[in-house]
Design a protein around this motif. Structure first.
Motif, mmCIF file in Angstrom:
data_model
loop_
_atom_site.group_PDB
_atom_site.id
_atom_site.type_symbol
_atom_site.label_atom_id
_atom_site.label_comp_id
_atom_site.label_asym_id
_atom_site.label_seq_id
_atom_site.Cartn_x
_atom_site.Cartn_y
_atom_site.Cartn_z
ATOM 1 N N LEU B 291 24.490 -11.276 -8.914
ATOM 2 C CA LEU B 291 24.723 -9.933 -9.244
ATOM 3 C C LEU B 291 24.759 -9.475 -10.808
ATOM 4 O O LEU B 291 24.177 -8.708 -11.277
ATOM 5 C CB LEU B 291 25.991 -9.169 -8.466
ATOM 6 N N SER B 292 25.545 -10.583 -11.383
ATOM 7 C CA SER B 292 25.871 -10.326 -12.779
ATOM 8 C C SER B 292 24.467 -10.664 -13.584
ATOM 9 O O SER B 292 24.268 -9.884 -14.643
ATOM 10 C CB SER B 292 26.671 -11.458 -13.495
ATOM 11 N N ASN B 293 23.648 -11.270 -12.987
ATOM 12 C CA ASN B 293 22.361 -11.790 -13.710
ATOM 13 C C ASN B 293 21.245 -10.677 -13.157
ATOM 14 O O ASN B 293 20.001 -10.750 -13.920
ATOM 15 C CB ASN B 293 21.727 -13.046 -13.487
ATOM 16 N N ASN B 294 21.462 -9.713 -12.416
ATOM 17 C CA ASN B 294 20.349 -8.997 -11.959
ATOM 18 C C ASN B 294 20.194 -8.028 -13.362
ATOM 19 O O ASN B 294 21.000 -7.416 -13.695
ATOM 20 C CB ASN B 294 21.225 -8.197 -10.783
ATOM 21 N N PRO B 295 18.857 -7.875 -13.604
ATOM 22 C CA PRO B 295 18.294 -7.144 -14.759
ATOM 23 C C PRO B 295 18.891 -5.490 -14.503
ATOM 24 O O PRO B 295 18.940 -4.875 -15.595
ATOM 25 C CB PRO B 295 17.048 -7.001 -14.919
ATOM 26 N N TYR B 296 18.942 -4.900 -13.106
ATOM 27 C CA TYR B 296 19.453 -3.821 -13.168
ATOM 28 C C TYR B 296 20.986 -3.545 -13.231
ATOM 29 O O TYR B 296 21.210 -2.395 -12.875
ATOM 30 C CB TYR B 296 18.739 -3.210 -11.767
ATOM 31 N N LYS B 297 21.544 -4.352 -13.401
ATOM 32 C CA LYS B 297 23.186 -4.286 -13.400
ATOM 33 C C LYS B 297 23.739 -3.618 -12.364
ATOM 34 O O LYS B 297 24.258 -2.631 -12.569
ATOM 35 C CB LYS B 297 23.357 -3.750 -15.012
ATOM 36 N N PRO B 298 23.632 -3.906 -11.119
ATOM 37 C CA PRO B 298 24.406 -3.291 -10.045
ATOM 38 C C PRO B 298 25.766 -3.186 -10.354
ATOM 39 O O PRO B 298 26.353 -2.484 -9.796
ATOM 40 C CB PRO B 298 23.920 -4.147 -8.772
#
Lengths: 422, 646
Positions: B291-298
């Protein structure tokens, strides 16, 4: 004479000793029951449990006792060399076909039961020793007598040491008390004590330190007593014997014993850590007893013994359960009973008219005393852990029967003594 | 008498002496010292921690948002571990041999004789099969715990998550937290940690030498009970929240809906979101990294952490303040010729040539020109130096909660940006500046940063005609439904109530009159007042915003919707807001399914390289040409001042 004796075998028996014997057996049983108590496995006759089996042993021990009371006392005297021979045979046999349990080749399997010949070696040795020393013209002051008496004691000791069962072997050293009573110089009593001490110290600290200390102390004492020629000579002799003894113990330990036997001795002496950590057994044992307080935690309420913290809790460490569940009061009671029994046995021995019976009586007292002292001393941490049972109380058929035989032979001899004047 | 008879006494003496020695020793260890009693207790006592259940979190209708689910922590006392069937053991708890060794070494390092965590959070299924074989593994035991479980998988950013305490927290807590305890790390779990966590209990049980439980110690006399955490009732409407998250799927942005009369937050959507269940259980670390690395920053809590210029809604603020200051009144009319000119060459474009417009029309049609004049009047023609007029204006604006944290009950709220006069004095190197130097503030652009929460609060304030309650997510705590005092305090805006009417009329027109900016989002049967906005985004496509409240009289809901990178506000943001309002007020949607599907199915996520807008200060609403909006006077350019809005 025989007819007279056989007709009323029980009335002349020393009932006090029998009552003490029964109390010890039953109190021992209660504590065995407590130490392996499992609320899910009820029933005191459950033969899968130690207390179930012990009940059987106690019953059979009583029968065995009664049987012994029916024997002829002269017969016991006469048969002693044969009994001695049989037990020597068994001690050799166990080294060949015995079952090795925990590094000790001490048991012979007989059906579901295991026989421990070293336990049964005590009474024939006592009997033979008594027979020999009571013979005419045999005086303990003679060197020959000393050697023969020593040999009678030493042969089973040597065989037991080969198992190796150091605890049982050491038991026989208590027979020095018998020799002492029969006139052996107090010096030997002292010497034996010294040698036992040296034996343990040698194994614990090695010969170098010990011999240096011996020589230093010995020389000092000889110098102080240099004006008393005789005493100085005795001191020198003692020093010499001690040094030789230390050397031989060291040699035997390093070159004769096998490594697993050495390990065993080391564990017994607390010299190496046992698998659960240094001094685990003694420590847990002291904790169990020490947590008992004055009145104890109550029957079946001991936590240390019941929850297996104390090893060998129903055999060698049965006294832990006494200490934990019955407290100081219980310990006082048990020690009081043993002391009373021992003093009573000495009195019985002394009232015998034949020296055979007296000597045998002292033998019984010595062996029971040794077990009592070493066993309880071990559980409270004043003696190294030497695995020998507490007489009449520890779980185990061999030990119970052997002590029963030991004691009831004395009672038989005593009852004949009172009926007949020999 | 035979010879040596007297030796009998020596022998008996020895017996007596030895017995006395034994008894003395026993007297010492049993009665004099109590250290053995302590050791015995150490042997048999195991303190089992009874972990309290964390407090439940319910929605405003007391439907469950968070539940507790039992899990089983596998504990180990290393020095009681004996040889065991490692293969079987590893298979049972689903670890590998290397992991087994690693865990055991770690536990040994912590303490060989104290219990430490071996593997956490075994599920009920694994525990069931493991428990049967537990007796084969001396030294291991199982500790019951509960972990969070989220039945609807919603409101992740609002609820936050819990995690294990670290060494720093343990030290700081002064002994409250212990190794292995859980603590709220974000969201409500963190801000209400002291209420939610409850109190741990201790159960003293006896164990045998192999560590097997053997019943309670001293009949439980020394046990303490665990106290569960307090129950929280949130202001969130579960159905509305769920609906909002569905509407926002595959879009970046926020929805914040507030009940104006109480400040209670009805919906708190941060999109893209994630399933809060990912943040519990054995795979939490993996999921967290993902989740931390998701570019959309959930995990970025957009409603309180993303800052955007407010856009057109700010025109309403200016209109209110201007009326209060007497700069304009409801009848004031300006002529829109397609833009507002100022200074020597300054020009702020408008979307249309509106011609003469009054205030109501200016709001409804979002006329930039009108507010350029209005702002000019407030700052430059207030019978005081423009700097001081700006200060007065700044004070009035900040009453609306802009430029400072509102004080929502969530951690890490950002305060936004409302520049002070000193900011401009510093920027222009002199305090001789006027409205032309920050004219974009007139239309809610320029150096303004507002969080979606602040936007929604602004709408709520307008809906209330001049006051707000601090927006909050937890409306009641515990069985007695206590409400925090700070959330019952009314914040009044020093603007006369009558000045609000014209604004609200204009907002109503924007939605309900044909030709209004949000007419497409009119809700049948509900008089919704709204205001579209488009926030130009220098990094990509514009952000769409929409603010609304409804009904017009006695408003029940005020809402702000931000959809990033999707262009004009009326296209996406307004329909979403109107659906939310209708859902909340009527609980049904009257619009045809196609209307809904259009939104559900739209994938409006920006291309992956786009970073979420944290500080979008350079943007303009309804201004085609965002360059050269502001043209400072020549004299100041000579001072080598930087141009604004570059």
């Amino acid at each position: 004479m025989n007819n007279n004796n056989q007709s009323k075998p029980f009335f002349s028996v020393d009932w006090t000793v029998i009552v003490i014997f029964l109390i010890l057996c039953l109190f021992g049983w209660l504590n065995i029951h407590a130490s392996v108590y499992n609320p899910e496995k009820q029933g005191i006759f459950n033969l899968s449990t130690n207390y179930g089996k012990q009940l059987l042993y106690i019953a059979s021990a009583c029968l065995l006792g009664m049987f012994i009371l029916l024997l002829d006392s002269q017969f016991l005297n006469a048969i002693s060399p044969i009994l001695y021979g049989i037990i020597l045979f068994l001690l050799v046999l166990v080294l060949i076909i015995g079952k090795n349990v925990g590094g000790n080749q001490a048991w012979i399997d007989i059906g579901p039961f295991k026989l421990q010949p070293s336990e049964f070696a005590k009474f024939p040795t006592c009997l033979l020793l008594a027979r020999y020393l009571s013979m005419d013209q045999v005086k303990i002051q003679d060197l020959k007598t000393k050697l023969i008496a020593g040999t009678i004691i030493f042969i089973p000791v040597a065989l037991i040491m080969l198992q190796p069962d150091t605890g049982s072997a050491l038991t026989f050293t208590s027979l020095i008390i018998v020799l002492f009573r029969e006139g052996l110089s107090g010096y030997f009593l002292f010497l034996e004590g010294l040698l036992i001490l040296l034996f343990i110290l040698t194994l614990l600290y090695g010969k170098v330190i010990l011999i240096s200390m011996l020589v230093f102390l010995g020389a000092l004492l000889v110098y102080i007593n240099r004006r008393n020629r005789g005493f100085a000579a005795t001191l020198l002799l003692t020093l010499f014997i001690s040094v030789v003894f230390v050397f031989s113990v060291d040699f035997a330990y390093n070159h004769i014993l096998k490594s697993h036997q050495r390990d065993r001795i080391n564990v017994i002496l607390g010299k190496v850590n046992d698998p659960k950590g240094e001094g685990y057994n003694v420590n847990q044992s002291k904790i169990a007893i020490g947590s008992g307080g004055l009145w104890g935690k109550g029957y079946l309420r001991g936590t240390q013994t019941k929850f297996d913290f104390v090893p060998e809790q129903s055999t060698d460490f049965i006294f832990c359960t006494v200490g934990e569940e019955w407290g100081f009061a219980g310990c006082f009671f048990v020690i009081g009973l043993y002391l009373f029994l021992l003093l009573r046995i000495i009195n019985i021995a002394e009232r015998q008219r034949s020296s055979f019976r007296r000597i045998y009586g002292y033998g019984v007292a010595s062996i029971i005393f040794f077990h009592f002292f070493i066993n309880i001393g071990m559980t409270i941490g004043i003696i190294p852990v030497i695995g020998i049972p507490l007489p009449f109380m520890s779980y185990g058929g061999s030990s119970l029967w052997s002590f029963t035989i030991l004691l009831f032979i004395l009672l038989k001899l005593d009852s004949s003594n009172r009926i007949n004047t020999v | 008498m035979n010879r040596f008879f007297e030796r009998k006494f020596i022998v008996q003496g020895i017996f007596i002496v030895i017995s006395v020695i034994l008894l003395s020793r026993l007297f010492y260890i049993q009665i004099v010292t109590d250290k053995y009693i302590l050791s015995a207790n150490n042997n048999v006592l195991r303190k089992l921690i009874i972990y309290p259940a964390r407090g439940a979190i319910l929605d405003r209708k007391e439907k469950s948002l968070v539940q507790n689910e039992p899990v089983y922590d596998l504990m180990v006392i290393p020095n009681k571990v004996k040889s065991l069937d490692t293969v079987q053991f590893c298979n049972l708890i689903e670890i590998d041999r290397v992991g087994f060794d690693k865990r055991l070494i770690k536990a040994k390092k912590y303490s060989p004789y104290k219990a430490s965590l071996f593997e956490k959070q075994l599920s009920a299924q694994i525990y069931a099969s493991f428990q049967e074989k537990l007796f084969q593994f001396p030294g291991f035991f199982v500790q019951n715990r509960t972990i969070r479980s989220y039945p609807d998988s919603i409101a992740a950013q609002f609820l936050g998550y819990v995690g294990e305490v670290n060494d720093r927290i343990i030290t700081q807590s002064g002994g409250f937290y212990h190794q292995g305890d859980y603590i709220g790390i974000s969201g409500v779990e963190r801000s209400y940690e002291t209420l939610l966590r409850g109190h741990r209990g201790i159960k003293n049980i006896m164990v045998d030498a192999l560590g097997r439980a053997k019943g309670s110690f001293a009949d439980g006399r020394y046990d303490t009970l665990a106290a569960s955490g307090e129950r929280l009732i949130s202001s969130l409407d579960k159905d509305l929240q769920k609906f909002g998250e569905k509407l926002m799927q595959n879009k970046c942005g926020s929805i914040v809906a507030i009940e104006p009369s109480s400040g209670e937050i009805l919906a708190f959507v941060s999109s893209p979101t994630y399933d809060p269940n990912l943040m519990v259980g054995r795979k939490r670390g993996y999921n967290y990294a993902k989740l931390s690395n998701n570019p959309y920053k959930p995990m970025f809590i957009r409603p309180i952490q993303a800052e955007y210029p407010p856009g057109s809604i700010f025109k309403a603020v200016n209109a209110l303040i201007a009326q209060e200051f007497g700069a304009i009144d409801s009848n004031t009319t300006f002529n829109c010729t397609g833009g507002y000119s100022y200074g020597a060459k300054g020009f702020m474009a408008c979307t249309h040539r509106h011609g003469p417009v009054n205030l109501r029309q200016a709001i409804a049609q979002s006329c930039n020109t009108y507010f350029g004049y209005t702002y000019n009047r407030m700052i430059d023609h207030a019978n005081m130096r423009p700097v001081n007029a700006y200060k007065r204006w700044w004070n009035a604006v900040s009453q609306f909660g802009l430029g400072s944290r509102l004080g929502i009950d969530l951690p890490n709220e950002r305060k936004g940006l409302l520049p002070t006069d000193k900011f401009y004095t510093k920027r222009w190197g002199s305090n001789k500046w006027g409205s032309g130097f920050n004219i974009s503030l007139s239309i809610g652009q320029g150096e303004l940063g507002t969080t979606p929460l602040q936007m929604a609060n602004l709408v709520a304030t307008i809906a209330n005609r001049g006051f707000f309650y601090t927006p909050h997510l937890i409306k009641a705590v515990g069985e007695k439904n206590v409400i925090k005092k700070e959330y019952t305090e009314k914040h009044n805006i020093e603007i006369d109530t009558r000045f609000f009417n014209v604004i609200i009329n204009g907002m109503s027109d924007a939605v309900n009159l044909p030709g209004g900016t949000a007419y497409f989002s009119k809700i049948p049967g509900i008089d919704m007042c709204g205001k579209t906005g488009t926030v130009e985004n220098p990094h990509g496509k514009d952000h769409a915003v929409f603010f609304a409240f409804a009904p017009r009289q006695n408003p029940k809901i005020a809402i702000a919707v931000v959809v990033e990178n999707v262009g004009f506000g009326a296209t996406w943001a307004a329909p979403i807001a109107s659906l939310m309002v209708e859902k909340y007020l009527k609980d049904t949607i009257s619009r045809p399914p196609s209307y809904l599907d259009r939104i559900y199915l739209a994938n409006l996520l920006p291309p992956i390289r786009i970073k979420p807008s944290i500080n979008v200060t350079k943007s303009a609403d309804s201004v085609k040409n965002n360059h050269n909006i502001l043209k400072p006077t020549v004299s100041i350019q000579k001072n080598k001042a930087k141009k604004p809005n570059e």
